[in-house]
Motif scaffolding. Structure first.
Motif, mmCIF file in Angstrom:
data_model
loop_
_atom_site.group_PDB
_atom_site.id
_atom_site.type_symbol
_atom_site.label_atom_id
_atom_site.label_comp_id
_atom_site.label_asym_id
_atom_site.label_seq_id
_atom_site.Cartn_x
_atom_site.Cartn_y
_atom_site.Cartn_z
ATOM 1 N N UNK A 285 2.202 16.014 -0.073
ATOM 2 C CA UNK A 285 2.512 14.647 0.378
ATOM 3 C C UNK A 285 3.489 13.957 -0.569
ATOM 4 N N UNK A 286 3.436 14.289 -1.841
ATOM 5 C CA UNK A 286 4.430 13.760 -2.784
ATOM 6 C C UNK A 286 5.831 14.225 -2.389
ATOM 7 N N UNK A 287 5.956 15.486 -2.004
ATOM 8 C CA UNK A 287 7.251 16.022 -1.562
ATOM 9 C C UNK A 287 7.728 15.315 -0.294
ATOM 10 N N UNK B 139 5.563 6.577 -9.760
ATOM 11 C CA UNK B 139 5.900 7.311 -8.541
ATOM 12 C C UNK B 139 7.374 7.137 -8.205
ATOM 13 N N UNK B 140 7.893 8.119 -7.526
ATOM 14 C CA UNK B 140 9.301 8.107 -7.155
ATOM 15 C C UNK B 140 9.586 6.947 -6.220
ATOM 16 N N UNK B 141 10.705 6.283 -6.451
ATOM 17 C CA UNK B 141 11.158 5.193 -5.583
ATOM 18 C C UNK B 141 12.669 5.081 -5.708
ATOM 19 N N UNK C 44 11.893 8.877 1.297
ATOM 20 C CA UNK C 44 12.569 7.819 0.539
ATOM 21 C C UNK C 44 14.057 8.131 0.397
ATOM 22 N N UNK C 45 14.371 9.416 0.250
ATOM 23 C CA UNK C 45 15.776 9.818 0.119
ATOM 24 C C UNK C 45 16.523 9.788 1.443
ATOM 25 N N UNK C 46 15.832 9.458 2.534
ATOM 26 C CA UNK C 46 16.496 9.333 3.829
ATOM 27 C C UNK C 46 16.762 10.649 4.523
ATOM 28 N N UNK C 47 15.966 11.669 4.211
ATOM 29 C CA UNK C 47 16.168 12.992 4.822
ATOM 30 C C UNK C 47 15.308 13.176 6.069
ATOM 31 N N UNK D 20 0.855 -1.183 0.000
ATOM 32 C CA UNK D 20 0.000 0.000 0.000
ATOM 33 C C UNK D 20 0.889 1.231 0.000
ATOM 34 N N UNK D 21 0.807 2.000 -1.069
ATOM 35 C CA UNK D 21 1.632 3.198 -1.168
ATOM 36 C C UNK D 21 1.124 4.266 -0.201
ATOM 37 N N UNK D 22 2.066 5.050 0.315
ATOM 38 C CA UNK D 22 1.717 6.141 1.222
ATOM 39 C C UNK D 22 0.682 7.072 0.594
#
Length: 1076
Positions: free
Chosen positions: A520-522, A1016-1018, A528-531, A508-510
């Motif tokens: 929410x996309x940001x 979507x970004x991954x 995902x980038x670990x920030x 289930x995607x966020x």
């Protein structure tokens, strides 16, 4: 109309001021200020602490994993291969033994298995939700693998030593759950021992196809599957290919990318996907359905197929795995080696591996297929029958594991999986995985072994991770969530799959767990980038009952969970920055307040529902709140609120809120006559878990959730200013409301906001329950031209007075609709039983006009966790069963029996009895099987909410030959829209109907073909092992790999007696280098 609107607003406000008791409850809190403290939620500190706790939890599992993997490699290295090992030499607990003994048709019963199987006793363990034995491990061997083969017996022999390591791990960390070694031979050894959960039909579980094993056994993959559909591929061979492709797709995970194409003279994709796409559940479903439509025709053109595949792999303009690259070709044979294609695209570096599969029974020369695989670092397999499909479509993982093994310690990195359903009943879990390598050498100076032995795994239940998150200090609308590198949620209050299939991960995607927007996309990308990050956003949230959408403010704070691929987020509404913490040190006061929880006080103080929380370890849970309260009272008579076995925060807050709501009864409710204002009940609910309903008899018709945090009215009241109306929930398919005994009511609630020393919070919600029928009459009076004392005056077009909603109800429709578009009140008596329905079901034309004039905005989303009844099967009775069935004439024809086709047919029929479900689902399997009765599906949800129009508004609905005037106005400080309209006069006005009801999406949600164009970004795993200069590629192909069963051998002997010339039987498959 504005006059009527003001009267309605004043009446509602007056009732809530008198009976709601908002102001009085504020004063009660201030009067009891010495009994609680105001604590602050500091988002950054909170989220960092929880992330640290989760990291510590997972790190303990990592240490256990490393001990297991090191031990396994040493045990296997020290093991001496035994060619003459026998079944009776091995003593182990066969997890499927009990089920097989109960099944007279079991393979082992047929064979008369000689293995010494232990008989164990088990004890119930709540941690595992299962019966376990901590003194032994259990072994599960796939149904299609012969337990008595030399390879399996040697595997059982050396893995037995893992038992002591499993037990030592548990001694060091008693919280450990399943510890599992999944072997590349298919053997699973797990601890503690428990009987296998065998399905009613054939058990198809193979550890090598589990998501955690696949992830641990190889790096991510970019795979192109090409299927020969030339004219020679027909009938059974084509069906074998279709099944093989589907099985191949099941070996891919969400870290992999794939495309499938068919070829003859030309190559073309089998689906709408024109490039590599993520191998997620929905994309794989598209492939599987498309593959079934392949038709054989034309001539074989390997060149077209391979050129298409290489072009796909060279496309750098798309998202892909960027690690292992491979081509899987399924064919019935051919002579062309297409060397020129390989020279152009793949040589000399050979960065793309080529795997070839010879499918079906035929007499073609397979040398070209073997050469293709060997010349491109791949492998050649044969799939002559159904029984060879599963093993041969997964063994390519051994080849992909070679660079990982040769990389040694560098590749020994723990990976954490997506969420999936545990096969042994633990529920939703994540698994830490670590590959186990073969460290043996064939002799002095020989090359290093390059085979993966298997994967070690340790499960962590999601519930154990959830326990590390704050439960009740965040308020009803605050929560913690976590996502992985794919953006899939690991933790989220909306992660609630209705059906789970242990063969597929829960993905289930966020952005599907919440209502998607740019903010929410940001946030998702940053996580995902670990920030780290913090952002306050205005966003839409769905109500708990999924009927409403509210526009709210939320604070998002997130940090990475170190040493994992997960990121943790915290969501807080501004009003949840602070919360109350009770401090009831006065034991006399504790006892006094506690007495108001006793049922003996309900008649005078109102009925109390308590939230079913984990107040104490020994508290017995119950779905019945009366029973739960009884259990709670009995326990409190034995322990104190300050007991170490209890959650002091929860208990103190519960008892404090019991006393505070009782004071509200004493100061406000008890002396009021509810009937004067046609009220069925008054109520108060608190963060502390108390819901008090007055009078006591009103509790009989109280249907709201006793946990305020799970009650829709409670959560919506916190998010909305003013009075929130909630009509009774009605489905369009159900019969109308029964207005009997004045029990049908409309909830009106509002949050109680406190300001204490400059700190604002909302610790409670109060409200009333309106008598529907009485308030419908009152509504007509308030929307009329008379006072309570006046007599109604008949007005009409020729009169000098204005028409109103009471006297002119034959001409005027007057309604109150809430912010979700649901009918709350009407001046039409025949519509009273439709209160709670979406207004489009009551007056489609008027609701459409309101929507078109921006009174309402529509929000559409998809529920990817829904459960649906299976689609009715087609005409199965006349359909072929997946294989050709010979006629009586065929059986009597000696020529038919002596043909080469006879062996193929007999073998397919034999294995078809076992594996027929791979070709076609068996309708009988659905009987008594919940998974077969319901399957996961996608539901489209539509909610409506107030649009941009706030002022009063007049409009005319054009109905062709006639028109219809309406007037609409929002009621201040409520979630209501007041609408007055002429009654519909002509049938043309019925055109167009807005839908709000959840609907099933036949295509499984939004069009997948469109979605893959904007992925979507991954991010994939940060490590990749796809090349090693020392890799030995000489082992690159052999024939079929299906172990013979006794049934096959007996059947073969029967055919020999009948005079059928024997064909070579596929040999038991075992990698030569597994003999160690």
């Amino acid at each position: 109309m504005q006059h009527w609107a003001r009267r309605l607003e004043q009446e509602i406000d007056g009732v809530m001021r008198i009976f709601g008791g908002v102001q009085q409850l504020r004063e009660i809190y201030k009067d009891n200020r010495n009994l609680f403290e105001v604590q602050e939620n500091e988002p950054q500190k909170l989220v960092e602490k929880v992330a640290g706790d989760i990291e510590s939890l997972l790190d303990r599992k990592v240490q256990a994993l490393k001990r297991l993997a090191d031990a396994a490699e040493n045990f296997q290295k020290a093991h001496r291969w035994q060619d003459n090992i026998k079944e009776e030499d091995i003593l182990y607990y066969d997890a499927k033994a009990d089920a097989e003994l109960d099944d007279p048709e079991s393979e082992d019963v047929e064979r008369g298995s000689k293995a010494s199987t232990l008989r164990l006793d088990f004890v119930e363990d709540s941690n595992f939700k299962n019966k376990v034995n901590y003194s032994y491990t259990a072994v599960q061997i796939p149904t299609d693998i012969y337990k008595g083969s030399t390879v399996i017996l040697n595997e059982l022999n050396w893995t037995e030593a893992l038992e002591n390591v499993f037990m030592e791990n548990r001694r060091q960390d008693p919280t450990l759950l399943w510890q599992v070694f999944g072997s590349a031979t298919g053997v699973t050894r797990y601890y503690p021992a428990t009987p296998w959960r065998a399905p009613k039909k054939i058990d198809l579980y193979d550890v090598r196809r589990r998501p955690w094993y696949i992830q641990g056994a190889s790096s991510p993959k970019d795979m192109v599957i090409i299927v020969d559909v030339s004219g020679s591929v027909s009938g059974l061979t084509l069906k074998l290919m279709k099944t093989s492709v589907c099985e191949m797709l099941d070996t891919l995970s969400d870290d992999d990318y794939v495309n499938v194409a068919s070829f003859n003279e030309k190559a073309q994709p089998v689906s709408c996907f024109t490039h590599l796409v993520q191998a997620n559940v929905r994309n794989k479903k598209v492939f599987k359905e498309a593959v079934q439509g392949m038709v054989a025709k034309g001539t074989t053109g390997y060149k077209a197929g391979f050129e298409y595949a290489f072009d796909q792999l060279q496309n750098s303009n798309i998202t892909r795995a960027n690690c292992n690259k491979m081509i899987m070709m399924f064919t019935d044979g051919g002579e062309d080696r297409v060397q020129d294609v390989f020279e152009k695209y793949n040589w000399p570096n050979r960065t793309v591996r080529v795997f070839t599969f010879s499918v079906g029974q035929h007499n073609y020369d397979v040398t070209p297929l073997q050469w293709m695989a060997c010349a491109n670092k791949g492998y050649y397999f044969e799939i002559p029958s159904i029984g060879a499909i599963r093993i041969n479509t997964q063994e390519y993982l051994d080849v992909l594991g070679r660079p990982m093994v040769l990389a040694g310690k560098e590749a020994k990195q723990v990976q954490w999986t997506n969420v999936y359903e545990d096969a042994l009943g633990l529920g939703l879990v994540v698994t830490g995985t670590l590959p186990v390598f073969n460290l043996t050498q064939d002799g002095p100076g020989e090359k290093k072994n390059q085979l993966i032995l298997g994967v070690m795994g340790i499960d962590v239940a999601l519930n154990d991770i959830k326990r590390l998150t704050p439960n009740y200090t965040l308020g009803a609308n605050g929560y913690v969530f976590a996502i992985d590198l794919n953006g899939y949620v690991l933790l989220h209050p909306n992660l609630k799959p209705q059906t789970t299939n242990f063969r597929e991960p829960v993905t289930l995607d966020f952005l599907d767990a919440e209502l998607e927007d740019e903010n929410k996309e940001e946030i998702r990308r940053s996580m995902i980038d670990g920030n780290k990050g913090h952002k306050q956003i205005r966003t839409l949230v769905k109500s708990l009952d999924e009927r409403y959408v509210d526009e709210v403010m939320r604070n998002y704070t997130w940090v990475p969970i170190r040493s994992t691929n997960y990121s943790l987020g915290l969501v807080l509404p501004p009003y949840s920055t602070f919360y109350l913490q009770a401090n009831l040190s006065d034991q006399i006061l504790q006892v006094k307040y506690f007495e108001f929880l006793l049922p003996s006080s309900f008649e005078s103080e109102g009925h109390v529902f308590i939230a079913p929380r984990e107040y104490c370890k020994d508290l017995n849970a119950s779905d019945n709140n009366t029973d739960f309260l009884k259990n709670f009272i009995e326990l409190m008579e034995k322990v104190t609120p300050d007991s170490k076995q209890c959650n002091n925060f929860l208990l103190h807050n519960l008892i404090l809120d019991t006393g505070i709501t009782q004071q509200l009864v004493e100061r406000v409710w008890r002396d009021q006559d509810l009937n004067t204002y046609s009220l069925l009940a008054v109520f108060a609910a608190t963060d502390g878990g108390i819901t008090r309903v007055f009078p006591n008899k009103a509790a009989e018709d109280w249907t709201e959730n006793p946990e305020p945090f799970n009650a829709s009215f409670y959560r919506r009241s916190l998010d909305n200013h003013g009075y929130v109306f909630k009509p009774p929930h009605q489905d369009a398919l159900l019969r109308p409301l029964e207005l009997e005994n004045d029990t049908v009511g409309i909830l009106v609630s509002t949050a109680v906001e406190l300001s204490l020393g400059g700190r604002t919070l909302r610790p409670a919600v109060v409200g009333v329950k309106l008598d529907l029928e009485a308030w419908a009459e009152k509504f007509k009076v308030l929307a009329s031209n008379r006072t309570h004392q006046d007599q109604p005056q008949k007005c009409g077009p020729s009169s000098h007075c204005e028409m109103d909603c009471e006297v002119n109800n034959e001409d005027l429709l007057c309604v109150l609709i809430d912010d979700g578009g649901f009918l709350v009140l009407s001046n039409q008596n025949h519509q009273w039983d439709q209160v709670g329905r979406f207004f489009s079901e009551v007056d489609a034309n008027l609701m459409l006009a309101l929507y078109n004039n921006s009174f309402y905005t529509r929000k559409e989303s998809y529920d990817y966790q829904a459960a649906c009844a299976p689609q009715p099967p087609g005409n199965l009775g006349a359909a072929p069963r997946g294989v050709f069935v010979p006629t009586i004439a065929d059986f009597l024809n000696l020529a038919w029996w002596t043909s080469a086709a006879a062996w193929s047919l007999f073998q397919q029929l034999l294995y078809g009895l076992i594996y027929h479900s791979w070709f076609q689902a068996d309708p009988a399997e659905a009987e008594g099987n919940p998974e077969a009765r319901e399957s996961s599906c996608v539901m489209k949800q539509t909610q409506y909410y107030f649009g941009s129009v706030n002022a009063s508004y007049n409009a005319i609905i054009d109905c062709g030959n006639c028109s219809r005037l309406f007037h609409a106005q929002r009621l201040t400080n409520t979630n209501l829209l007041f609408v007055v309209a002429e009654k519909p006069l002509c049938s043309q006005c019925e055109a167009g109907r807005l839908l709000q009801k959840e609907t099933h999406c036949p295509a499984d949600g939004p069009e997948q073909c469109e979605l893959v164009q904007r992925p979507r970004y991954r991010r994939g795993p940060h490590i990749c092992f796809d090349y090693n200069a020392t890799e030995d590629t000489s082992d690159c192909g052999r024939g079929a790999s299906f172990p013979p069963s006794l049934g096959v051998l007996v059947s073969l002997q029967l055919l020999l007696l009948l005079g059928l010339p024997p064909r070579p039987q596929p040999q038991v498959h075992a990698h030569a280098s597994r003999r160690v």
